[in-house]
Each structure stands twice: as structure tokens, then as C-alpha cells.
Design an enzyme around this catalytic site. Structure first.
Site, short mmCIF file in Angstrom:
data_model
loop_
_atom_site.label_atom_id
_atom_site.label_comp_id
_atom_site.label_asym_id
_atom_site.label_seq_id
_atom_site.Cartn_x
_atom_site.Cartn_y
_atom_site.Cartn_z
N ARG A 194 0.80 -1.23 0.00
CA ARG A 194 0.00 0.00 0.00
C ARG A 194 0.83 1.27 0.00
NH1 ARG A 194 -4.48 -2.22 4.32
NH2 ARG A 194 -5.30 -3.73 2.83
N ARG A 203 1.73 -1.82 7.14
CA ARG A 203 1.02 -3.09 7.33
C ARG A 203 0.61 -3.66 5.98
NH1 ARG A 203 -4.20 -4.62 7.26
NH2 ARG A 203 -5.11 -2.55 7.38
C1 LIG Z 1 -12.87 0.14 5.58
C2 LIG Z 1 -11.85 -0.77 6.20
C3 LIG Z 1 -11.62 -2.02 5.65
C4 LIG Z 1 -10.67 -2.87 6.21
N1 LIG Z 1 -10.46 -4.09 5.65
C5 LIG Z 1 -9.55 -4.94 6.21
C6 LIG Z 1 -9.34 -6.24 5.67
O1 LIG Z 1 -9.96 -6.63 4.70
N2 LIG Z 1 -8.41 -7.03 6.26
C7 LIG Z 1 -7.69 -6.63 7.36
O2 LIG Z 1 -6.89 -7.40 7.87
N3 LIG Z 1 -7.90 -5.40 7.90
C8 LIG Z 1 -8.80 -4.56 7.36
N4 LIG Z 1 -9.00 -3.32 7.90
C9 LIG Z 1 -8.35 -2.98 9.19
C10 LIG Z 1 -9.10 -3.67 10.32
O3 LIG Z 1 -10.48 -3.65 10.06
C11 LIG Z 1 -8.88 -3.01 11.68
O4 LIG Z 1 -7.52 -2.76 11.89
C12 LIG Z 1 -9.35 -3.94 12.79
O5 LIG Z 1 -10.67 -4.35 12.55
C13 LIG Z 1 -9.25 -3.26 14.15
O6 LIG Z 1 -9.81 -4.14 15.09
P1 LIG Z 1 -9.73 -3.81 16.64
O7 LIG Z 1 -10.47 -4.91 17.33
O8 LIG Z 1 -8.32 -3.59 17.03
O9 LIG Z 1 -10.48 -2.43 16.82
P2 LIG Z 1 -11.96 -1.93 16.39
O10 LIG Z 1 -12.67 -2.90 15.54
O11 LIG Z 1 -11.77 -0.54 15.90
O12 LIG Z 1 -12.73 -1.91 17.75
C14 LIG Z 1 -12.51 -0.93 18.73
C15 LIG Z 1 -13.44 -1.20 19.87
O13 LIG Z 1 -13.05 -0.38 20.96
C16 LIG Z 1 -14.16 0.31 21.49
N5 LIG Z 1 -13.66 1.54 22.07
C17 LIG Z 1 -12.75 2.40 21.56
N6 LIG Z 1 -12.51 3.40 22.42
C18 LIG Z 1 -13.27 3.16 23.49
C19 LIG Z 1 -13.47 3.85 24.71
N7 LIG Z 1 -12.81 4.97 25.02
N8 LIG Z 1 -14.37 3.33 25.58
C20 LIG Z 1 -15.06 2.18 25.30
N9 LIG Z 1 -14.89 1.50 24.17
C21 LIG Z 1 -14.02 1.99 23.28
C22 LIG Z 1 -15.11 0.48 20.33
O14 LIG Z 1 -16.42 0.64 20.82
C23 LIG Z 1 -14.91 -0.86 19.61
O15 LIG Z 1 -15.72 -1.84 20.21
C24 LIG Z 1 -9.94 -2.46 7.34
C25 LIG Z 1 -10.16 -1.19 7.88
C26 LIG Z 1 -11.10 -0.35 7.30
C27 LIG Z 1 -11.25 1.02 7.86
#
Ligand SMILES: Cc1cc2nc3c(=O)[nH]c(=O)nc-3n(C[C@H](O)[C@H](O)[C@H](O)COP(=O)(O)OP(=O)(O)OC[C@H]3O[C@@H](n4cnc5c(N)ncnc54)[C@H](O)[C@@H]3O)c2cc1C
Length: 644
Positions: free
Chosen positions: A339, A444
Site C-alpha cells: 500500500r 502493514r
Molecule cells: C474500511 C476498512 C476495511 C478494512 N479491511 C480490512 C481487511 O480486509 N483485512 C484486514 O486485515 N484489515 C482490514 N482493515 C483494518 C481492520 O479492520 C482493523 O484494523 C481492525 O478491525 C481493528 O480491530 P480492533 O479490534 O483492534 O479495533 P476496532 O474494531 O476498531 O474496535 C474498537 C473497539 O473499541 C471500542 N472503544 C474504543 N474506544 C473506546 C473507549 N474509550 N471506551 C469504550 N470502548 C471503546 C469500540 O467501541 C470498539 O468496540 C480495514 C479497515 C477499514 C477502515
């Protein structure tokens, strides 16, 4: 630069075991202490976040028998930003028999990250990747299958094998439904208590150890304290510091930033991923950008007209007058370069005046060849929902005209510093998923975030946290403990302050302006002078924010302006650290491109002598302190990255 930061002691120990790399994870699991099942019931863990990382962690810890409290700010854990992930999840299964292996996934990831990630962590990630697919299939995640019923795969950028498992263009959604069902099962079993619509606003640290959080009930405004024996942050990335990004609107840095202010080091904050295939911005008032999955680059060909300022319709531009620039410059990887490389190449052709669409800020992603080769139905079966989404947003049908795409902020490789056990520098505070800095280095590879989030949540954290929890039982802490009362008072004081300013500018107007500064000076290309300018402007804006922001309404109600204002206040502080980090790293690596450090043909030029380290920053309230963790490569040789 000494006025901007000082340098502190280096980080000597990441807790990764020594010995052959393929044995380290086994060694760590065997060396770590266990908690017996009867004692687990007496130990409590708070998990902030219900995306793939937090949802899988909370479900697994619940299944193990710990008392878990799970938090998210959405109305349902199922709405975490992970649901947006489209393209797929990597795993070194080698189902295609195309030469894949754990070693190759490890190598691709270290190289893809431009040699700025840890070998031990990445190797473990590659090993665990294989288990993730089995886990998700067992949960019933409907991965795409080929005609014979076997799991199908496709390719993502920066690799030459086909190791990306997918569920059409909705992989994140299907994986999240799997994790959510596992979580719901534990909620029903009574091991997990769910707090949706709760926002963590402060970390509670008692005698240097993480013991809980302060959260606001976003419906009633009630400020609550929650105490536990350990805290896990799975709060996602901070790409929204740029205002416009592909992230869900709610994504923010508050949970990790509050922990940073309480002593957790923040690593590599300037490493931001700019994704090459997003729908270009359409106007000034837009508040969100939309990703077109990288999977489209399996079949779509990227091009611009050879001639500058060519305004002919794409169909009227003959083959000989098109520049398939990725295929031309990078013949081995072609449209599937990583990317960072594809984004910079798109910027370069647009800077040359060869961009297409409004303002010349776009390049074509063309499916005509794929449609002719595979047929319309086959292309629709693979990418149908993505084509439909594109058409709904732009009014153009990608079956008829090429998509127009442009790079946009998408992911943050930086995050809270964690050791091999995923523990931050605050004992008892663990960080998983996009919220930590861990495995991706300076860039990444596609489909690796879901892999890392689920590796952390299902497999790594549940093993490593037991070594910490085995130190229990821990001293009971009451709500009246001085540190708890202080944390709560800090949250209340901040809310009062935000409500009392009563200025004349909306939180969003500040956010938009901050984002524009960040995109201009700390975006795809960074320079010393630009970053200094950004720092001055961010400081001015932040001061203005604290005197002019207007937050209507009260605390004791659903108040989205109050939520936004708190998050933007933290974004200001983060933005400053990002610029300092970018300024001090006088090399280019991965997503961090310093114009002063490039090869004669315009590629990122690393400086391994001076910068082969993780930059972990300590909060002081004024100039931050830099702690360096040196990166050593025993198994992969550091070379100039080439995809040609
Ligand atoms: C459009 C898009 C497409 C993508 N496609 C891919 C893909 O195909 N393959 C891939 O590997 N990656 C992909 N990614 C990246 C990937 O989706 C994310 O990096 C990953 O899902 C992040 O997961 P996470 O569990 O770390 O955080 P998130 O899914 O962002 O979850 C964060 C959680 O924390 C909670 N939270 C945050 N702050 C607080 C707070 N202060 N108090 C209480 N709760 C809080 C939120 O409510 C949520 O539940 C994509 C990203 C985007 C934007």
C-alpha cells in the site's frame, strides 16, 4: 530538536524468549505461569473494545473462567469498526500449494513493514495465523469456498502467494459475528458482563499498576468506576486524527491516550497507513472516506493517461496512451505492490498533472480486462457488493467505466508500546489489536490487521495474561481509594470544563481543521519544515479549542458534541506527538516518507544505522521523552525493499 523532546533510557527487555525463532512461542507458553480453573473465577479482567481483538479476547477469557467486564461505545458489540473490514484475513495455510509457509508469511511481513517490526512477534503471528482459520471455521464463519468446497483464497499486496481467506467483501463482518457469538455465549453463561454505550475516559492506576477504568454511561451521563485485577485495551486505531479517513466516524484515541498520560509508552505514533484505493473526496463538506478493498487489485488494473491534463473519457483513451504505471515500474508485483508504494505512486502521477476526475486527484482502477477474461458474472461473484457500493456513492457503474480511486488514511501502525506478552509499560495493562504498535512495523500488509487482532485476542493474550494474573490474589481496591477518586474527579473536571467554555466554534470545525493540517504536513509526504509548521499550527489550534469550543447541552443526557469534544482534545495532543515522532525520524520507511530521504528513483530510503529502532514515547506534560528499543534481525536480512 532538543527543544521538542529529550532522550531517556533505552528499552532493554521485550520479554521475548531467546533460542530458535520457531520455538519461542512454545517456550513462552511453557515458561509462563498458569492459573488453575478454580482460581480463575476469583480474578477479574476489564476489556475495553469489542472489535475483533477485544471481542475475541473477552470471549476467550470468559471461556477460560475469568470474570470479565467488556466495554464498547456502540449500542452493540457487533457494531465495532472491525465490521467494516472488507477484503480478507491472511493465514499461512498453503492450501493453494503455491509455495506459502510460516517462514514466507513471516518474511513477507517483516519486509512489508520495511524492517521496523520485531522478528519474534511476527514469527509468532505467522504461526498462529494457521489456528485462526480453524477457529473461525469451527464457529461457522462463512468463508468463501471454491467449486469443490475447499476454502478459497486470493492475493493481497506485497506477496506473491494467495493466502488471503475471505467472505466476499464482508470478511470483517463475518469474523466479527463469529467473535460476537462467542462473546454472547459467555454473557449468557455469566462470565462476561457487557457494558455497551459506555466510553472509557480514564485509566485507574494504583501504586503503578492498572486496576480499572472510569467510564461514562453515554445515555445517562453517569460517571462510573470499574475495578479489576487487569485491564485490556482493544480500542482500535487513531486514523481519525486526520478527520477524513476510511475509519468509522467514532474511532478515536481516547482510551490509549489516557493510558499514555498515565505512564504507558506510545510507540511509533507517526506510522500511518495511507490506503491507495479509496473513493476520492467529492467535496468540502464530506466527513468520511470510503475504502475500495485491496482485493480489487487482484483483477483491477491501475492506470492514468500518458498525457498531462488529458480530459477525454477513459473509453476514448487508446491503450497506447495509457500508463499502467504500477505494472511499468514494478513488473514483479505489478498492481499488487504494498500500500505505501501504490499510494506514493498514485500521488506522484497526480502531482505530475496526470490525475483524473475532479481536481486531478484520482487514478483509474479498471476491470475491463478482467471482465473480458473471466466474464461479468465471475467478476460480480467476487466483487459484487464492492461494485454496488461504489456505484451508490459515485453514480458510476464499474462494469461500464473504470473506478476512480485516490489514497486515504486507513490504519495506524503506531499504538501503545507492548512487550512480547502484549503488556504495556504499566503492569497489568495489556493492549491488543490495532491499539498496540506490535507487529506491522512501518507499513502493514493488506489482510494482516484481522490476522493480528484475532491472533492477539484468541491465542496470544489469553496465554500471556495468565502469567500476570497468577500473581494474584490482588489487594482489594475500594471505590474510595485515593487513586480511584482522583481518576474520577479528573474525568468530571474535564467534562465540566468542556461544557463551561461556551465558545463559538463546534468541535467538528476544530477537528476538520486539525485533520487538514495533519494531512498536509504529516500525511503521505513529510518534510522538516512542514512538520515544524504543523507543530506551531496544532499548538495554536489547541489553545483556541480550549477557549472557543462550544459544547451545547448537558452531561446528564445523550450528548454527542460532548463525546466529540473530549475525543478531539485528545487528538490534539496525539497530533503533536505524531509530528515530533515524524520530525525526529529523519529517514523514510514504509508509510513514513520523508522527502529529504529518498533513493534517486524516488523510493523510501531507510537509514538503518541511525533509525533501526522502535520509538517509544513517554508522556511528561511538556517535551516527551524518547526511549529506543533496538531492532535486531537474525533471520531476515535488512535490505533495500524492492518490488520491481
Ligand atoms: C474500511 C476498512 C476495511 C478494512 N479491511 C480490512 C481487511 O480486509 N483485512 C484486514 O486485515 N484489515 C482490514 N482493515 C483494518 C481492520 O479492520 C482493523 O484494523 C481492525 O478491525 C481493528 O480491530 P480492533 O479490534 O483492534 O479495533 P476496532 O474494531 O476498531 O474496535 C474498537 C473497539 O473499541 C471500542 N472503544 C474504543 N474506544 C473506546 C473507549 N474509550 N471506551 C469504550 N470502548 C471503546 C469500540 O467501541 C470498539 O468496540 C480495514 C479497515 C477499514 C477502515
Amino acid at each position: 530538536m532538543s527543544e521538542l523532546f529529550t532522550e531517556g533510557a533505552p528499552i532493554e527487555d521485550t520479554r521475548a524468549p531467546a533460542g530458535p525463532i520457531e520455538e519461542r512461542w512454545d517456550k513462552r507458553r511453557f515458561g509462563g505461569k498458569l492459573v488453575n480453573p478454580a482460581n480463575r473465577r476469583k480474578l477479574s479482567v476489564i476489556v475495553v473494545g469489542t472489535g475483533l481483538a477485544g471481542g475475541s479476547a473477552a470471549a476467550t477469557l470468559g471461556e477460560l473462567g475469568y470474570q470479565v467486564k467488556s466495554f464498547c461505545y456502540q449500542d452493540s458489540p457487533r457494531r465495532a469498526h472491525s465490521i467494516a473490514a472488507q477484503g480478507g484475513i491472511n493465514a499461512a495455510k498453503n492450501y493453494r500449494n503455491d509455495g506459502d509457509s510460516i517462514q514466507r508469511l513471516f518474511y513477507d511481513t517483516v519486509k512489508g513493514g520495511d524492517y521496523r517490526s520485531r522478528e519474534s512477534n511476527v514469527y509468532r503471528l505467522a504461526q498462529v495465523s494457521v489456528e485462526i482459520i480453524d477457529q473461525c471455521v469451527a464457529q461457522g464463519v462463512p468463508f468463501a469456498r471454491d467449486y469443490g468446497g475447499l476454502l478459497d483464497t486470493r492475493s493481497f499486496g506485497g506477496v506473491q502467494v494467495s493466502r488471503t481467506f475471505y467472505a466476499r467483501g464482508q470478511t470483517g463482518q463475518q469474523l466479527l459475528l463469529g467473535a460476537y457469538q462467542a462473546l454472547e455465549r459467555q454473557i449468557a453463561a455469566g462470565t462476561v458482563t457487557m457494558f455497551s454505550r459506555h466510553e472509557m475516559l480514564e485509566l485507574i492506576v494504583v501504586d503503578g499498576v492498572a486496576r480499572g477504568i472510569v467510564a461514562r454511561d453515554m445515555v445517562t451521563g453517569e460517571i462510573e468506576t470499574h475495578l479489576a485485577d487487569a485491564v485490556v485495551l482493544a480500542s482500535g486505531g487513531y486514523g481519525n486524527v486526520f478527520f477524513l479517513s476510511t475509519n468509522a466516524k467514532g474511532c478515536n484515541v481516547t482510551a490509549t491516550w489516557r493510558a499514555h498520560r498515565k505512564g504507558a509508552l506510545f510507540a511509533n505514533p507517526c506510522y500511518t497507513q495511507i490506503h491507495p484505493t479509496c473513493i476520492p473526496q467529492s467535496g468540502e463538506h464530506q466527513s468520511k472516506l470510503t475504502l475500495m478493498s485491496e482485493s480489487l487489485r487482484n483483477d483491477g488494473r491501475v492506470w492514468v493517461p500518458v498525457k498531462k491534463g488529458d480530459t477525454r473519457r477513459p473509453a476514448d483513451i487508446p491503450e497506447g496512451e495509457r500508463d499502467y504505471y504500477l505494472e511499468r515500474i514494478y513488473p514483479s508485483f505489478g498492481n499488487l505492490v504494498p500500500r505505501d508504494i501504490a499510494s506514493r505512486a498514485a500521488k506522484n502521477v497526480c502531482d505530475e498533472g496526470r490525475g483524473v476526475g475532479p481536481g486531478g486527484l484520482g487514478v483509474y482502477l479498471d476491470f475491463a480486462d478482467a471482465i473480458a477474461r473471466l466474464g461479468r458474472d465471475a467478476v460480480a461473484a467476487k466483487y459484487g457488493n464492492l461494485f454496488e457500493m461504489y456505484e451508490r456513492i459515485t453514480g458510476e457503474d464499474p462494469f461500464e467505466v473504470p473506478m476512480r480511486i485516490y489514497p486515504a488514511v486507513h490504519y495506524t501502525m503506531g499504538g501503545l508500546w507492548v512487550d512480547y506478552d502484549l503488556q504495556s509499560t504499566i503492569p497489568g495493562l495489556f493492549v491488543v489489536g490495532e491499539a498496540n504498535f506490535s507487529d506491522h512495523g512501518a507499513n502493514r500488509l493488506g489482510a494482516s490487521a484481522l490476522m493480528q487482532g484475532l491472533a492477539d485476542g484468541y491465542f496470544v493474550l489469553p496465554n500471556t495474561i495468565s502469567d500476570y494474573l497468577a500473581k494474584g490474589p490482588f489487594e482489594k481496591i475500594g471505590e474510595d481509594h485515593e487513586a480511584v477518586a482522583e481518576a474520577r474527579a479528573a474525568v468530571e473536571g474535564r467534562i465540566e470544563k468542556l461544557l463551561s467554555i461556551d465558545g463559538d466554534r463546534t468541535p467538528d470545525s476544530f477537528h476538520r481543521e486539525l485533520g487538514a493540517v495533519m494531512w498536509e504536513y504529516c500525511g503521505m509526504e513529510r518534510t522538516d519544515a512542514g512538520l515544524r509548521k504543523a507543530l506551531d499550527r496544532i499548538r495554536e489550534l489547541r489553545e483556541e479549542f480550549w477557549t472557543r469550543v462550544k459544547v451545547p447541552g448537558e452531561n446528564e443526557e445523550l450528548n454527542q458534541n460532548l463525546e466529540k469534544a473530549g475525543r478531539i482534545a485528545d487528538f490534539f495532543e496525539l497530533a503533536e506527538l505524531m509530528c515530533i515522532d515524524a520530525l525526529h525520524r529523519e529517514e523514510s520507511c514504509g508509510g513514513h516518507f520523508r522527502a529529504e530521504s529518498q533513493t534517486p528513483d524516488g523510493e523510501a530510503l531507510r537509514d538503518d544505522e541511525r533509525f533501526a529502532y522502535v520509538a517509544a514515547w513517554e508522556y511528561t506534560g511538556h517535551a516527551p521523552v524518547l526511549h529506543k528499543e533496538n531492532l535486531e534481525y537474525e533471520y531476515v536480512k535488512m535490505t533495500q525493499r524492492s518490488y520491481k
